[in-house]
Design a protein around this motif. Structure first.
Motif, mmCIF file in Angstrom:
data_model
loop_
_atom_site.group_PDB
_atom_site.id
_atom_site.type_symbol
_atom_site.label_atom_id
_atom_site.label_comp_id
_atom_site.label_asym_id
_atom_site.label_seq_id
_atom_site.Cartn_x
_atom_site.Cartn_y
_atom_site.Cartn_z
ATOM 1 N N PHE A 192 0.823 -1.207 0.000
ATOM 2 C CA PHE A 192 0.000 0.000 0.000
ATOM 3 C C PHE A 192 0.854 1.254 0.000
ATOM 4 O O PHE A 192 0.658 2.163 -0.822
ATOM 5 C CB PHE A 192 -0.922 0.001 1.226
ATOM 6 C CG PHE A 192 -1.555 1.331 1.512
ATOM 7 C CD1 PHE A 192 -2.714 1.723 0.867
ATOM 8 C CD2 PHE A 192 -0.968 2.222 2.428
ATOM 9 C CE1 PHE A 192 -3.298 2.967 1.115
ATOM 10 C CE2 PHE A 192 -1.536 3.461 2.680
ATOM 11 C CZ PHE A 192 -2.702 3.832 2.026
ATOM 12 N N VAL A 193 1.812 1.340 0.914
ATOM 13 C CA VAL A 193 2.574 2.571 1.063
ATOM 14 C C VAL A 193 3.530 2.779 -0.119
ATOM 15 O O VAL A 193 3.822 3.923 -0.501
ATOM 16 C CB VAL A 193 3.333 2.585 2.410
ATOM 17 C CG1 VAL A 193 4.644 1.797 2.347
ATOM 18 C CG2 VAL A 193 3.584 4.024 2.863
ATOM 19 N N TYR A 194 3.981 1.697 -0.732
ATOM 20 C CA TYR A 194 4.806 1.827 -1.938
ATOM 21 C C TYR A 194 4.013 2.534 -3.033
ATOM 22 O O TYR A 194 4.518 3.448 -3.703
ATOM 23 C CB TYR A 194 5.271 0.450 -2.421
ATOM 24 C CG TYR A 194 6.016 0.499 -3.736
ATOM 25 C CD1 TYR A 194 7.356 0.863 -3.787
ATOM 26 C CD2 TYR A 194 5.364 0.200 -4.934
ATOM 27 C CE1 TYR A 194 8.047 0.923 -4.994
ATOM 28 C CE2 TYR A 194 6.029 0.257 -6.147
ATOM 29 C CZ TYR A 194 7.374 0.618 -6.165
ATOM 30 O OH TYR A 194 8.031 0.684 -7.360
ATOM 31 N N GLN A 195 2.759 2.107 -3.207
ATOM 32 C CA GLN A 195 1.908 2.741 -4.215
ATOM 33 C C GLN A 195 1.592 4.179 -3.833
ATOM 34 O O GLN A 195 1.549 5.075 -4.680
ATOM 35 C CB GLN A 195 0.602 1.942 -4.374
ATOM 36 C CG GLN A 195 -0.304 2.437 -5.503
ATOM 37 C CD GLN A 195 0.295 2.181 -6.873
ATOM 38 O OE1 GLN A 195 0.537 1.055 -7.258
ATOM 39 N NE2 GLN A 195 0.553 3.256 -7.602
ATOM 40 N N TYR A 196 1.369 4.411 -2.548
ATOM 41 C CA TYR A 196 1.038 5.759 -2.075
ATOM 42 C C TYR A 196 2.180 6.741 -2.358
ATOM 43 O O TYR A 196 1.951 7.872 -2.786
ATOM 44 C CB TYR A 196 0.730 5.729 -0.579
ATOM 45 C CG TYR A 196 0.303 7.054 -0.004
ATOM 46 C CD1 TYR A 196 -0.977 7.546 -0.230
ATOM 47 C CD2 TYR A 196 1.188 7.820 0.759
ATOM 48 C CE1 TYR A 196 -1.376 8.775 0.291
ATOM 49 C CE2 TYR A 196 0.802 9.047 1.286
ATOM 50 C CZ TYR A 196 -0.482 9.515 1.048
ATOM 51 O OH TYR A 196 -0.875 10.732 1.559
ATOM 52 N N GLU A 197 3.407 6.313 -2.142
ATOM 53 C CA GLU A 197 4.559 7.192 -2.343
ATOM 54 C C GLU A 197 4.760 7.556 -3.812
ATOM 55 O O GLU A 197 5.383 8.569 -4.127
ATOM 56 C CB GLU A 197 5.816 6.533 -1.789
ATOM 57 C CG GLU A 197 5.836 6.495 -0.261
ATOM 58 C CD GLU A 197 7.057 5.772 0.291
ATOM 59 O OE1 GLU A 197 7.572 4.871 -0.404
ATOM 60 O OE2 GLU A 197 7.478 6.110 1.418
ATOM 61 N N GLU A 198 4.212 6.727 -4.712
ATOM 62 C CA GLU A 198 4.342 7.009 -6.143
ATOM 63 C C GLU A 198 3.565 8.254 -6.554
ATOM 64 O O GLU A 198 3.787 8.801 -7.633
ATOM 65 C CB GLU A 198 3.831 5.813 -6.959
ATOM 66 C CG GLU A 198 4.745 4.591 -6.907
ATOM 67 C CD GLU A 198 6.068 4.843 -7.599
ATOM 68 O OE1 GLU A 198 6.049 5.192 -8.790
ATOM 69 O OE2 GLU A 198 7.116 4.711 -6.936
#
Length: 280
Positions: free
Chosen positions: A70-76
């Motif tokens: 989730f947070v990997y996608q959010y940081e994008e």
């Protein structure tokens, strides 16, 4: 202005009603944050006074395998962009750009392909909605009728309910409700599904109960947390999604559908010419 970034925010928004109080607190944090910082599970848990397990459950409810994904996608979503215009123009265009980014994040191309397949198989199509959603239902009727689809739009509450009686396995029904709460729209979808029709709900809210009577649930971006979302017509996100469905449908037997479209234009022009001749 040409940038498209996969964002988890519209996914959070569409699942918001399914969250617990703690999870809504987490959701609000990610929706309202616009700064890049330390988003590790430990840092966010301390910042929000929640457990790391709560972050994991929240991420899974959003459809991710865990908080790390989730947070990997959010940081994008944190990309640098240059602003070349100012004032109200920039404010409106940025709001539209943000909405398009949200649409890009939500659109499921495999789902759109299934819907166009259902359209090809259906002998009769109905699309219903109330208020601004009803206006987009009328727009959908006009656009698809011009390329050969036997389609009717419904906006009147009584007509929507009565039409449910006549649905069967040869029918396809679209219901448009941004809130996902319009009683008449849900009634038609529910009754049509019972009678064997394909049913598609276009909405900004994702609820588990929809799976009981919807063949497909097409998610729209919410205007609620959009920067200056009050500047955007509620019809716009619906029309964008209908344009996507339309483009996929036209691509199948493209030549035949373009001929039908041109023939309807020709028929309209002939009608205008005759009316002009009558008054000259």
């Amino acid at each position: 202005m040409e940038y498209y970034v996969k964002s988890v925010v519209p996914i959070i928004e569409s699942n918001y009603d399914n969250f617990t109080t703690v999870e809504k607190n987490i959701a609000d944090y990610f929706i309202q944050n616009y700064k890049k910082m330390d988003f590790s599970a430990k840092a966010v848990a301390e910042r929000l006074f929640v457990s790391e397990a709560s972050l994991s459950r929240f991420a899974k409810k959003c459809g991710y395998r865990g908080y790390r994904e989730f947070v990997y996608q959010y940081e994008e979503t944190f990309v640098e962009k240059q602003e070349t215009i100012t004032g109200n123009t920039r404010m409106v265009l940025n709001a539209y750009q943000e909405l398009l980014n949200k649409t890009y994040s939500l659109v499921d191309e495999a789902q759109i392909a299934r819907i166009t397949k259902y359209l090809n198989e259906a002998e009769r199509v109905f699309v219903c909605g109330k208020g601004s959603s009803g206006l987009t239902a009328s727009e959908m009727e006009i656009r698809f009728m011009r390329i050969g689809v036997d389609i009717d739009s419904l906006q009147d509450s009584d007509l929507i309910r009565m039409q449910a009686v006549f649905q069967d396995k040869k029918s396809m029904v679209f219901g448009i409700s941004i809130s996902g709460e319009k009683e008449e729209v849900l009634y038609l979808l529910r009754e049509a599904k019972k009678r064997g029709a394909r049913t598609v709900l276009i909405t900004a809210k994702n609820k588990d109960i929809f799976g009981e009577f919807c063949s497909e649930v097409v998610l729209l971006p919410s205007l609620k947390h959009l920067n200056h979302g009050n500047l955007i017509s509620p019809q716009f996100p619906i029309l964008v999604m209908l344009d996507i469905i339309y483009s996929y449908y036209v691509e199948q037997d493209k030549y035949e559908k373009e001929v039908l479209h041109d023939n309807t234009l020709r028929a309209l022009e002939e009608g205008r010419t005759k009316r002009r001749d009558m008054f000259e």
